[in-house]
Design an enzyme around this catalytic site. Structure first.
Site, short mmCIF file in Angstrom:
data_model
loop_
_atom_site.label_atom_id
_atom_site.label_comp_id
_atom_site.label_asym_id
_atom_site.label_seq_id
_atom_site.Cartn_x
_atom_site.Cartn_y
_atom_site.Cartn_z
CG HIS A 177 23.07 21.18 0.09
ND1 HIS A 177 23.46 21.82 -1.06
CD2 HIS A 177 21.88 20.59 -0.19
CE1 HIS A 177 22.56 21.61 -2.00
NE2 HIS A 177 21.60 20.88 -1.50
N GLY A 178 24.98 22.57 4.21
CA GLY A 178 25.18 22.27 5.62
C GLY A 178 26.53 22.74 6.14
#
Length: 471
Positions: free
Chosen positions: A323-324
């Site tokens: 996700h990041g």
């Protein structure tokens, strides 16, 4: 280019549809690929070359895997080709997405002053990398045959409806649709309506409720009461749901307009009764990808309690990291991994005896805490906000600014909560029974009005973030 822009809705999409259906069936894939490359190059004129290189290299990896036989020497060669494919795809993802995180982590651990900057993040690289990986894995496992047409393979990777923010479409799911598909007018109309619903979710719901969260997050901690903190994080929970599920609806609708069938990506996740169920309803395509290509190959739940915990920890570490490029996402992933592990090993049997309202409250509470870890890249800020939510610093429970904001956003809150439930679908069925043959005409008028309303917001509003574009 984003789906919720005037240029996309009133220029790019109509021109693409017109060319797609007017130039003949033999040119439809060419038109769709050209439109997809233009769509990507609109925002990433340089990185379209990166995606093109990825397409060519993975196409070649697939053909090499398909050309090798089953004897021992050929198996070793196939394993080598698979490893090279993994190194290339994961290497590109690691360099462009995680270079900055790796450098900053090494610098902090070693006490060094490293100034190297991270490269710009190509749009959608997390999504199209997972597409290429699913193809390479499935060809290696002989689950699918290698695609012989570079055009069709490029279309699978670059197709604009699901290119930059999913859903994650595995090659096996649309292999046959790439070469042969058809669309009737009712199916096209159904896809158009699904697109309009997603656009309305994004523009009318996510953007409006997101304004409340942006206002709360911008306040100094000393000015946030307990009530305002909870109101803010609930607003963010609704924003990210309508932002991403709206995008998924638009992608599924667009795919249907061009004859493709993409899987559902959300099923009313906030109605879940456990964290495990929540993640079976939220970003379904990502969960299915990790289950098939990571969790099951590691042994799943078949190898005993400790290996189950290891497998869940690995999957949720990777889910957070996907996700990041920030450690708060890893913490967020591990947080849910711990919650799901606790449910599987300790809680699920006892939870079955809890009242339904208690199970739902438990789920909502854990998910809201999780969104704090997700949203705050600075752990200190995140923990400080959690402290306000639970009044760890003696903040006021309720203050006048909180009441003012709640009053201003009360209608938006109510509409969002209703829209996140099965209520609208049940109401539509009731109206259909009442109106009978007039129902379809009423629906057409309603969609026309929804389009006008959404367009008015796109013209007037300047607040139009897409949260999942950063992935």
């Amino acid at each position: 280019m984003v789906f919720s822009s005037l240029f996309f809705v009133f220029a790019f999409l109509p021109v693409t549809v017109l060319l797609y259906y007017s130039l003949g069936k033999h040119l439809r894939n060419v038109v769709l690929l050209a439109a997809s490359l233009f769509f990507y190059a609109w925002g990433e004129p340089v990185y379209v070359l990166l995606m093109g290189g990825s397409i060519v290299i993975n196409y070649r990896i697939g053909t090499l895997l398909g050309s090798l036989g089953r004897d021992a020497s050929q198996r070793r060669k196939r394993q080598l080709v698979l490893i090279l494919g993994l190194v290339f795809n994961l290497g590109c993802l690691a360099y462009f997405k995680y270079c900055g995180l790796i450098i900053s982590t090494i610098a902090s651990l070693g006490g060094w002053n490293l100034q190297a900057g991270a490269p710009a993040l190509p749009l959608g690289i997390s999504f199209y990398t997972f597409h290429t990986l699913s193809y390479v894995f499935d060809v290696y496992r002989r689950k699918v045959k290698p695609q012989q047409s570079l055009l069709l393979f490029a279309l699978y990777i670059a197709m604009f409806p699901q290119l930059v923010a999913g859903p994650i479409v595995k090659y096996a799911e649309i292999e046959s649709q790439l070469a042969v598909r058809s669309t009737t007018f009712p199916e096209f109309n159904s896809g158009l309506r699904r697109f309009l619903c997603g656009l309305a979710k994004k523009v009318l719901l996510a953007n409006n409720i997101g304004l409340l969260w942006s206002e709360v997050k911008a306040l100094p901690a000393a000015e946030i009461s307990v009530l305002l903190a909870w109101a803010g994080i609930i607003a963010f929970a609704l924003q990210i749901y309508f932002d991403f599920s709206g995008y998924s609806d638009m992608a599924i609708g667009l795919g249907k307009m061009f004859g493709f069938r993409f899987q559902e990506n959300f099923r009313s996740p906030y109605l879940a009764q456990s964290v495990s169920e929540f993640w079976r309803r939220w970003h379904i395509s990502l969960g299915a990808w990790f289950k098939e290509y990571v969790y099951i190959p590691l042994g799943g739940s078949r190898a005993g309690k400790w290996k189950l915990l290891r497998n869940l920890a690995g999957v949720w570490f990777l889910t957070g990291l996907w996700h990041g490029a920030s450690w708060n996402f890893v913490l967020w992933g591990l947080y849910f991994g711990i919650a799901i592990s606790a449910e599987k090993l300790l809680l699920l049997k006892s939870m079955a005896r809890w009242p339904q309202a208690v199970r739902h409250l438990y789920l909502v509470l854990l998910v809201l805490i999780g969104w704090v870890f997700f949203e705050f890249s600075n752990l200190t800020d995140g923990l400080g906000f959690l402290g306000i939510m639970f009044r760890a610093g003696g903040q006021a429970l309720i203050d006048q600014p909180a009441l003012v904001k709640l009053k201003a956003y009360a209608v938006c809150y109510l509409v969002c909560i209703l829209a996140a439930s099965p209520g609208p679908k049940k109401a539509a069925l009731s109206v259909q029974r009442i109106l009978g043959p007039l129902y379809e005409s009423a629906v057409s008028v309603s969609y026309g009005a929804l389009m006008l309303w959404t367009t008015a917001y796109m013209v007037a509003s300047t607040y139009n973030p897409f949260i999942y574009f950063r992935f």
